[in-house]
Design a protein around this motif. Sequence first.
Motif, PDB file in Angstrom:
ATOM      1  N   CYS A 169       0.794  -1.078   0.142  1.00  0.00           N
ATOM      2  CA  CYS A 169       0.061  -0.134   0.156  1.00  0.00           C
ATOM      3  C   CYS A 169       0.863   1.167  -0.022  1.00  0.00           C
ATOM      4  N   CYS A 224      -3.184   4.613   1.267  1.00  0.00           N
ATOM      5  CA  CYS A 224      -4.227   3.032   1.832  1.00  0.00           C
ATOM      6  C   CYS A 224      -3.450   2.670   2.899  1.00  0.00           C
ATOM      7  N   ASN A 241      -4.967  -0.439   4.375  1.00  0.00           N
ATOM      8  CA  ASN A 241      -5.841  -1.502   4.421  1.00  0.00           C
ATOM      9  C   ASN A 241      -4.895  -2.708   4.558  1.00  0.00           C
ATOM     10  N   CYS A 282      -3.059  -4.358   2.094  1.00  0.00           N
ATOM     11  CA  CYS A 282      -3.748  -5.262   1.102  1.00  0.00           C
ATOM     12  C   CYS A 282      -2.887  -6.627   0.526  1.00  0.00           C
ATOM     13  N   CYS A 339      -1.569  -4.076  -3.460  1.00  0.00           N
ATOM     14  CA  CYS A 339      -2.703  -3.160  -3.341  1.00  0.00           C
ATOM     15  C   CYS A 339      -2.989  -2.604  -4.499  1.00  0.00           C
TER      16      CYS A 339
HETATM   17 ZN   LIG Z   1      -3.685  -1.353  -0.009  1.00  0.00          ZN
END
Ligand SMILES: [Zn+2]
Length: 219
Positions: free
Chosen positions: A136, A140, A142, A144, A147
């Motif tokens: 990320c 972001c 998150n 991921c 990402c």
């Molecule tokens: Zn991400």
Amino acid sequence: MKPIIFCDFDGTITNSDNIIAIMKKFAPLGWEELKDGVLQQKISISTGVGKMFSLLDSSLKDDIIQFVKDTAGIRPGFNEFVDFTKQANIPLYIVSGGMDFFIEPLLNDILPSDCVYCNRAYFNQEKILIEWPHTCDNQCNNDCGCCKPSIMREISEADEYKIVIGDSVTDFEAAKQADFVIARDILLERCRTEEIPHQGFETFYDVMHILKQQMEVKA
Ligand SMILES: [Zn+2]
Ligand SMILES: [Mg+2]
């Protein structure tokens, strides 16, 4: 309009999820707990998936590749769809939370590998080791793994019309960044409830039809 396409791999280009299929076939007990932890967001994708692959011996590499080649199944119309994007000069990127060693053998004859953004697997230790080259960016948080929204921000220009094709929760952050989403399964439901501009698809013939319509509307 300058379209640019970001397309998921597992469950979108292929009929089903390859990581789940690989784990069901090869992993010893313990992987399902990790999978559930990821789905319930108790552990991050990179931690959970990394630990799942660390259950597998590196010596299984060729067997896993053969298994995916034999069982994955590419959704109808994908080759024609790739030809269509080439003829129409539409940039096409594959963005996947899957691993290079099973994605590239399936796409080799269809797409150049520099169009594919995914995770990397290493086989030089006893167990398979996953590396995450596309983590990320600062927009972001998150965690991921791979990402997708960060990749979209890196590759696309402001004046490009961003189209996301996908099937699952892992495509949702990307879908929120898109101008238009072509979705199936869980992603389709999420686009409906969140009122993201979208259309549903089952085959890549549907995708081509939707793209042609989009290009007429936006021309
Ligand atoms: Zn991400
Ligand atoms: Mg998917």
